[in-house]
Design a protein around this motif. Structure first.
Motif, PDB file in Angstrom:
ATOM      1  N   ASN A 145       0.820  -1.215   0.000  1.00 16.90           N
ATOM      2  CA  ASN A 145       0.000   0.000   0.000  1.00 16.90           C
ATOM      3  C   ASN A 145       0.853   1.264   0.000  1.00 16.90           C
ATOM      4  O   ASN A 145       0.482   2.280  -0.590  1.00 16.90           O
ATOM      5  CB  ASN A 145      -0.941   0.003   1.198  1.00 16.90           C
ATOM      6  N   LYS A 150       1.844   1.781  -3.554  1.00 19.37           N
ATOM      7  CA  LYS A 150       0.711   2.244  -4.357  1.00 19.37           C
ATOM      8  C   LYS A 150       0.365   3.696  -4.059  1.00 19.37           C
ATOM      9  O   LYS A 150      -0.105   4.428  -4.933  1.00 19.37           O
ATOM     10  CB  LYS A 150      -0.516   1.363  -4.083  1.00 19.37           C
ATOM     11  N   LYS A 151       0.585   4.115  -2.813  1.00 16.89           N
ATOM     12  CA  LYS A 151       0.233   5.482  -2.410  1.00 16.89           C
ATOM     13  C   LYS A 151       1.000   6.510  -3.243  1.00 16.89           C
ATOM     14  O   LYS A 151       0.488   7.597  -3.536  1.00 16.89           O
ATOM     15  CB  LYS A 151       0.527   5.672  -0.927  1.00 16.89           C
ATOM     16  N   THR A 188      -4.173   4.209  -3.557  1.00 18.36           N
ATOM     17  CA  THR A 188      -4.837   3.825  -2.310  1.00 18.36           C
ATOM     18  C   THR A 188      -4.157   4.531  -1.145  1.00 18.36           C
ATOM     19  O   THR A 188      -3.204   5.286  -1.322  1.00 18.36           O
ATOM     20  CB  THR A 188      -4.764   2.295  -2.123  1.00 18.36           C
ATOM     21  N   ASN A 189      -4.680   4.313   0.072  1.00 16.18           N
ATOM     22  CA  ASN A 189      -3.991   4.844   1.252  1.00 16.18           C
ATOM     23  C   ASN A 189      -2.813   3.937   1.592  1.00 16.18           C
ATOM     24  O   ASN A 189      -2.701   2.824   1.074  1.00 16.18           O
ATOM     25  CB  ASN A 189      -4.954   4.965   2.443  1.00 16.18           C
ATOM     26  N   ASP A 190      -1.940   4.419   2.460  1.00 18.15           N
ATOM     27  CA  ASP A 190      -0.690   3.708   2.706  1.00 18.15           C
ATOM     28  C   ASP A 190      -0.703   2.878   3.990  1.00 18.15           C
ATOM     29  O   ASP A 190       0.339   2.400   4.422  1.00 18.15           O
ATOM     30  CB  ASP A 190       0.485   4.680   2.739  1.00 18.15           C
TER      31      ASP A 190
END
Length: 209
Positions: free
Chosen positions: A11, A14-15, A20-22
């Protein structure tokens, strides 16, 4: 290699792309990095993933020491005649103490090698932190059992007692292995630990069976 380079699609990764959130998908409180998933998530700890990895390394080292010292290796402890052995190996046993030890480990998840004739004991403490926590883990292991060691030396009538940690097996290994009977192989320890890490990351990335 991707895990060591922090290149997996966690995550936190991805952040950076705004996907998304981390936060960790398990504990929802900490930044979800490879390091967090490998060694710091309280939910994965509670589910036994870290324990299974730790126990795999312990079993290998215990087996290797027993073979070197000619101690019968058996999964059934009642089949082992310890009375005729020069050495006694205590693996994953609660160590009885004569005094109450606050905040001290009585069950080290460790291997205790007790030489009866020379009255010498060695505690083998296993820890598998992330590579960034090697020196912190070493310091903790060296100080964690001081009360236990003092109690054992006094009540077991030992001439000497020492602790040798196995620290870090996720890529780097701060090795004390040459001090162990049988000299367990670093590559074997790393392989066992990395298989445990693979299982954790498969679970985290959603394709664990």
């Amino acid at each position: 290699m991707a895990a060591q380079d922090q290149g997996l699609m966690t995550n936190a990764f991805k952040k950076m792309a705004g996907i998304t959130n981390d936060k960790c998908r398990f504990c929802h409180t900490e930044l979800e990095s490879v390091s967090h998933l490998v060694s710091s998530c309280k939910i994965l700890l509670g589910d036994g993933y870290y324990t299974a990895r730790h126990d795999g390394v312990c079993k290998y080292i215990n087996w290797n020491i027993c073979k070197k010292l000619n101690i019968q290796c058996s999964s059934k402890s009642w089949n082992i005649n310890l009375k005729e052995q020069l050495y006694t190996i205590h693996y994953d046993h609660v160590i009885p103490t004569a005094t109450y030890l606050e905040n001290a480990a009585l069950k080290c998840g460790i291997i205790v090698i007790w030489n009866k004739s020379e009255r010498v004991a060695t505690l083998v403490e296993i820890s598998i932190p992330n590579d960034g926590g090697l020196y912190r883990a070493e310091s903790e292991k060296q100080t964690k059992h001081q009360g236990l060691m003092y109690d054992m030396k006094r009540n077991w009538n030992l001439n000497e007692i020492s602790i040798i940690p196995v620290i870090g097996a996720t890529g780097n290994l701060k090795s004390y292995l040459t001090n162990y009977p049988g000299e367990p192989r670093a590559k074997k320890i790393q392989t066992i630990a990395l298989k445990g890490i693979r299982r954790i990351l498969k679970r985290a990335l959603g394709w664990f069976q």
